[in-house]
Enzyme design. Sequence first.
Site, PDB file in Angstrom:
ATOM      1  N   ARG A 121     -23.364 -12.081   1.924  1.00 24.18           N
ATOM      2  CA  ARG A 121     -22.528 -12.884   0.993  1.00 24.18           C
ATOM      3  C   ARG A 121     -23.334 -13.559  -0.112  1.00 24.18           C
ATOM      4  NH1 ARG A 121     -19.727 -14.001   5.876  1.00 24.18           N
ATOM      5  NH2 ARG A 121     -17.945 -12.585   5.929  1.00 24.18           N
ATOM      6  N   LYS A 143     -24.654 -10.101 -15.340  1.00 26.97           N
ATOM      7  CA  LYS A 143     -23.790  -8.939 -15.078  1.00 26.97           C
ATOM      8  C   LYS A 143     -24.578  -8.000 -14.177  1.00 26.97           C
ATOM      9  CE  LYS A 143     -20.732  -8.654 -19.071  1.00 26.97           C
ATOM     10  NZ  LYS A 143     -20.310  -7.850 -20.237  1.00 26.97           N
ATOM     11  N   GLU A 185     -30.710  -3.441 -29.423  1.00 25.37           N
ATOM     12  CA  GLU A 185     -30.007  -4.649 -28.952  1.00 25.37           C
ATOM     13  C   GLU A 185     -30.518  -5.893 -29.700  1.00 25.37           C
ATOM     14  OE1 GLU A 185     -27.399  -4.585 -27.014  1.00 25.37           O
ATOM     15  OE2 GLU A 185     -27.530  -2.708 -25.889  1.00 25.37           O
ATOM     16  N   LYS A 227     -28.814 -14.882 -26.296  1.00 27.63           N
ATOM     17  CA  LYS A 227     -28.006 -14.461 -25.143  1.00 27.63           C
ATOM     18  C   LYS A 227     -27.729 -15.648 -24.227  1.00 27.63           C
ATOM     19  CE  LYS A 227     -26.618 -11.095 -21.974  1.00 27.63           C
ATOM     20  NZ  LYS A 227     -26.699  -9.776 -21.419  1.00 27.63           N
ATOM     21  N   GLU A 237     -17.067 -13.747 -19.796  1.00 31.01           N
ATOM     22  CA  GLU A 237     -16.484 -12.949 -20.882  1.00 31.01           C
ATOM     23  C   GLU A 237     -14.977 -13.144 -21.042  1.00 31.01           C
ATOM     24  OE1 GLU A 237     -18.440  -9.128 -21.386  1.00 31.01           O
ATOM     25  OE2 GLU A 237     -16.618  -8.361 -22.310  1.00 31.01           O
ATOM     26  N   ARG A 241     -18.278 -14.176 -25.234  1.00 25.96           N
ATOM     27  CA  ARG A 241     -19.284 -13.210 -24.753  1.00 25.96           C
ATOM     28  C   ARG A 241     -18.984 -11.784 -25.216  1.00 25.96           C
ATOM     29  NH1 ARG A 241     -22.399 -13.036 -18.904  1.00 25.96           N
ATOM     30  NH2 ARG A 241     -23.557 -11.126 -19.306  1.00 25.96           N
ATOM     31  N   ASN A 245     -20.693  -7.146 -27.297  1.00 26.83           N
ATOM     32  CA  ASN A 245     -20.316  -5.728 -27.237  1.00 26.83           C
ATOM     33  C   ASN A 245     -20.235  -5.078 -28.617  1.00 26.83           C
ATOM     34  OD1 ASN A 245     -20.104  -5.859 -24.432  1.00 26.83           O
ATOM     35  ND2 ASN A 245     -18.020  -6.678 -24.576  1.00 26.83           N
ATOM     36  N   HIS A 248     -20.750  -1.403 -29.016  1.00 28.47           N
ATOM     37  CA  HIS A 248     -20.608  -0.811 -27.691  1.00 28.47           C
ATOM     38  C   HIS A 248     -19.288  -0.071 -27.497  1.00 28.47           C
ATOM     39  CE1 HIS A 248     -24.126  -3.235 -27.008  1.00 28.47           C
ATOM     40  NE2 HIS A 248     -24.236  -2.851 -25.758  1.00 28.47           N
ATOM     41  N   HIS A 252     -20.286   3.317 -26.154  1.00 24.12           N
ATOM     42  CA  HIS A 252     -19.940   3.802 -24.809  1.00 24.12           C
ATOM     43  C   HIS A 252     -19.189   5.127 -24.876  1.00 24.12           C
ATOM     44  CE1 HIS A 252     -20.251  -0.362 -22.714  1.00 24.12           C
ATOM     45  NE2 HIS A 252     -21.355   0.344 -22.563  1.00 24.12           N
ATOM     46  N   HIS A 265     -28.992   4.426 -24.070  1.00 23.67           N
ATOM     47  CA  HIS A 265     -27.941   3.441 -24.330  1.00 23.67           C
ATOM     48  C   HIS A 265     -28.074   2.812 -25.731  1.00 23.67           C
ATOM     49  CE1 HIS A 265     -25.061   0.272 -23.572  1.00 23.67           C
ATOM     50  NE2 HIS A 265     -25.980  -0.640 -23.863  1.00 23.67           N
TER      51      HIS A 265
HETATM   52  P1  NAD Z   1     -34.042   2.162 -17.281  1.00 26.67           P
HETATM   53  O1  NAD Z   1     -33.957   1.071 -16.336  1.00 26.67           O
HETATM   54  O2  NAD Z   1     -33.549   3.504 -16.839  1.00 26.67           O
HETATM   55  O3  NAD Z   1     -35.542   2.310 -17.791  1.00 26.67           O
HETATM   56  C1  NAD Z   1     -35.850   3.334 -18.713  1.00 26.67           C
HETATM   57  C2  NAD Z   1     -37.064   4.156 -18.265  1.00 26.67           C
HETATM   58  O4  NAD Z   1     -38.244   3.411 -18.499  1.00 26.67           O
HETATM   59  C3  NAD Z   1     -37.058   4.506 -16.792  1.00 26.67           C
HETATM   60  O5  NAD Z   1     -37.547   5.811 -16.632  1.00 26.67           O
HETATM   61  C4  NAD Z   1     -38.049   3.493 -16.204  1.00 26.67           C
HETATM   62  O6  NAD Z   1     -38.653   3.935 -15.018  1.00 26.67           O
HETATM   63  C5  NAD Z   1     -39.041   3.379 -17.320  1.00 26.67           C
HETATM   64  N1  NAD Z   1     -39.770   2.125 -17.395  1.00 26.67           N
HETATM   65  C6  NAD Z   1     -39.298   0.880 -17.221  1.00 26.67           C
HETATM   66  N2  NAD Z   1     -40.223  -0.023 -17.533  1.00 26.67           N
HETATM   67  C7  NAD Z   1     -41.341   0.669 -17.884  1.00 26.67           C
HETATM   68  C8  NAD Z   1     -42.617   0.278 -18.327  1.00 26.67           C
HETATM   69  N3  NAD Z   1     -42.939  -0.990 -18.531  1.00 26.67           N
HETATM   70  N4  NAD Z   1     -43.518   1.249 -18.577  1.00 26.67           N
HETATM   71  C9  NAD Z   1     -43.184   2.559 -18.420  1.00 26.67           C
HETATM   72  N5  NAD Z   1     -41.972   2.980 -18.047  1.00 26.67           N
HETATM   73  C10 NAD Z   1     -41.061   2.038 -17.782  1.00 26.67           C
HETATM   74  O7  NAD Z   1     -33.256   1.849 -18.648  1.00 26.67           O
HETATM   75  P2  NAD Z   1     -32.952   0.484 -19.431  1.00 26.67           P
HETATM   76  O8  NAD Z   1     -32.684   0.913 -20.811  1.00 26.67           O
HETATM   77  O9  NAD Z   1     -33.963  -0.548 -19.167  1.00 26.67           O
HETATM   78  O10 NAD Z   1     -31.597  -0.004 -18.762  1.00 26.67           O
HETATM   79  C11 NAD Z   1     -30.411   0.749 -18.835  1.00 26.67           C
HETATM   80  C12 NAD Z   1     -29.471   0.228 -17.786  1.00 26.67           C
HETATM   81  O11 NAD Z   1     -29.187  -1.150 -18.063  1.00 26.67           O
HETATM   82  C13 NAD Z   1     -28.134   0.926 -17.753  1.00 26.67           C
HETATM   83  O12 NAD Z   1     -27.799   1.207 -16.411  1.00 26.67           O
HETATM   84  C14 NAD Z   1     -27.156  -0.071 -18.342  1.00 26.67           C
HETATM   85  O13 NAD Z   1     -25.851   0.059 -17.804  1.00 26.67           O
HETATM   86  C15 NAD Z   1     -27.789  -1.366 -17.921  1.00 26.67           C
HETATM   87  N6  NAD Z   1     -27.431  -2.528 -18.763  1.00 26.67           N
HETATM   88  C16 NAD Z   1     -27.008  -3.642 -18.138  1.00 26.67           C
HETATM   89  C17 NAD Z   1     -26.680  -4.767 -18.877  1.00 26.67           C
HETATM   90  C18 NAD Z   1     -26.271  -6.026 -18.169  1.00 26.67           C
HETATM   91  O14 NAD Z   1     -25.869  -6.989 -18.844  1.00 26.67           O
HETATM   92  N7  NAD Z   1     -26.370  -6.077 -16.858  1.00 26.67           N
HETATM   93  C19 NAD Z   1     -26.807  -4.753 -20.270  1.00 26.67           C
HETATM   94  C20 NAD Z   1     -27.259  -3.592 -20.888  1.00 26.67           C
HETATM   95  C21 NAD Z   1     -27.579  -2.469 -20.118  1.00 26.67           C
HETATM   96  N1  GLY Z   2     -24.727  -6.736 -22.335  1.00 20.68           N
HETATM   97  C1  GLY Z   2     -23.508  -7.441 -22.565  1.00 20.68           C
HETATM   98  C2  GLY Z   2     -23.364  -8.680 -21.760  1.00 20.68           C
HETATM   99  O1  GLY Z   2     -24.254  -9.066 -21.046  1.00 20.68           O
HETATM  100  O2  GLY Z   2     -22.335  -9.290 -21.809  1.00 20.68           O
END
Ligand code: NAD
Ligand code: GLY
Length: 363
Positions: A121, A143, A185, A227, A237, A241, A245, A248, A252, A265
């Site tokens: 939990r 998120k 971003e 942020k 949101e 918030r 987007n 996006h 998306h 992304h």
């Molecule tokens: P990712 O986590 O897939 O990382 C991208 C690549 O870089 C991977 O292959 C990873 O292993 C590699 N990597 C990471 N750090 C590294 C480093 N320092 N050196 C070498 N390689 C490294 O991609 P991302 O772009 O970081 O994240 C995308 C994800 O984030 C998606 O799933 C998306 O939905 C999510 N997201 C979430 C939010 C949120 O608010 N929670 C916002 C935007 C995106």
């Molecule tokens: N990445 C959008 C949010 O965190 O709301």
Amino acid sequence: MVKVKVELGNRSYDILINTGILSKIGEFLLSFNFSSKVVVISNPTVFGIYGDIIMKSLKQAEFDASYILIPDGEEYKDYFWCYHIITQLLQKGLDRKSCLIALGGGVIGDITGFVASIYMRGISHIQVPTTLLAQVDSSVGGKTGVNHYLGKNMIGTFYQPRMVVIDISTLKSLSKREFFSGLSEVIKYGVIWDLHLFEYLEKNLEKISDLSDSYLFNIIKRSCEIKADIVSKDERESGLRAILNFGHTIGHAIETETEYKRFLHGEAVSIGMCLEAEISQRLGLLDIDASKRIKSLIASSTLPFQLPDGVSFSKLKLHIKIDKKKEADKIKFILPIEIGKVMIKEVKLEEFLDIYEKKSSCC
Ligand code: NAD
Ligand code: GLY
């Protein structure tokens, strides 16, 4: 080192930003009342580079530290891997006072936050983002989530970390393509909130691309401040918030249409930002020069700025139709009205194509 605070009452937390602070994680954790068992969640790529530093730091601070790795890739951000992580946490005997540490990009951050929110939990977690996208966006704001085969991020929670530790030097090992995807971003924050940040990016793009520490520090700090400010005002949101987007809605849809294979992304969001700026311009809300400036900064950042061949607006419309952020038959667009300011505008689905296909006076 700088601290940016996310103000959320008794769930407030700090974002610590500096170079070379991975080796201090153990020390930082001592300031909380966690039990001695802590588990780092990562993937082989990131853990292979930074695992030793972080494990050493935790052990020096006398934590009973271990780690769990999941394969590298968006396709592993799913319920199956959550279940696998939870099984290992149970086998390791983690209790409600234990802490999880997400070491990696947004994929690792999202799945770790989600597991932390449901394990017994809810237990504590800290975010240690290692991609630019995760440092300026996904690690902050709470998120969490995983993908369902019917849709991205369809299973999730709002669940804040106890701390975010951003070590800027981890960006040195990141691929350039991933770096610029994250920069998209940062550009977004400039457009939606801060003209000065936008101008700073325009002026210093070369130094930022060269990963010069002080310039990276400035853009990451400012992005986190923005942020944090937005999330503090609207954590779940219900209004403000949503401006995060920007780019996006179309972004998306592009990711879905191209099956998450063609664009990262931030790349899809870049195209989305250019097109949404253009929609704003066509509606008479944004002047042509501002729209051109947005496109030009994106293009100079080696990011894509137009729809790829084979992807039409009518195809995108179908994906937007089932987007989880759509209400009734209206699409909520975040439209810039000047650089640094946006408005939320609902556009009827059938009007969407009309707006875009309407003859523009500029191009
Ligand atoms: P990712 O986590 O897939 O990382 C991208 C690549 O870089 C991977 O292959 C990873 O292993 C590699 N990597 C990471 N750090 C590294 C480093 N320092 N050196 C070498 N390689 C490294 O991609 P991302 O772009 O970081 O994240 C995308 C994800 O984030 C998606 O799933 C998306 O939905 C999510 N997201 C979430 C939010 C949120 O608010 N929670 C916002 C935007 C995106
Ligand atoms: N990445 C959008 C949010 O965190 O709301």
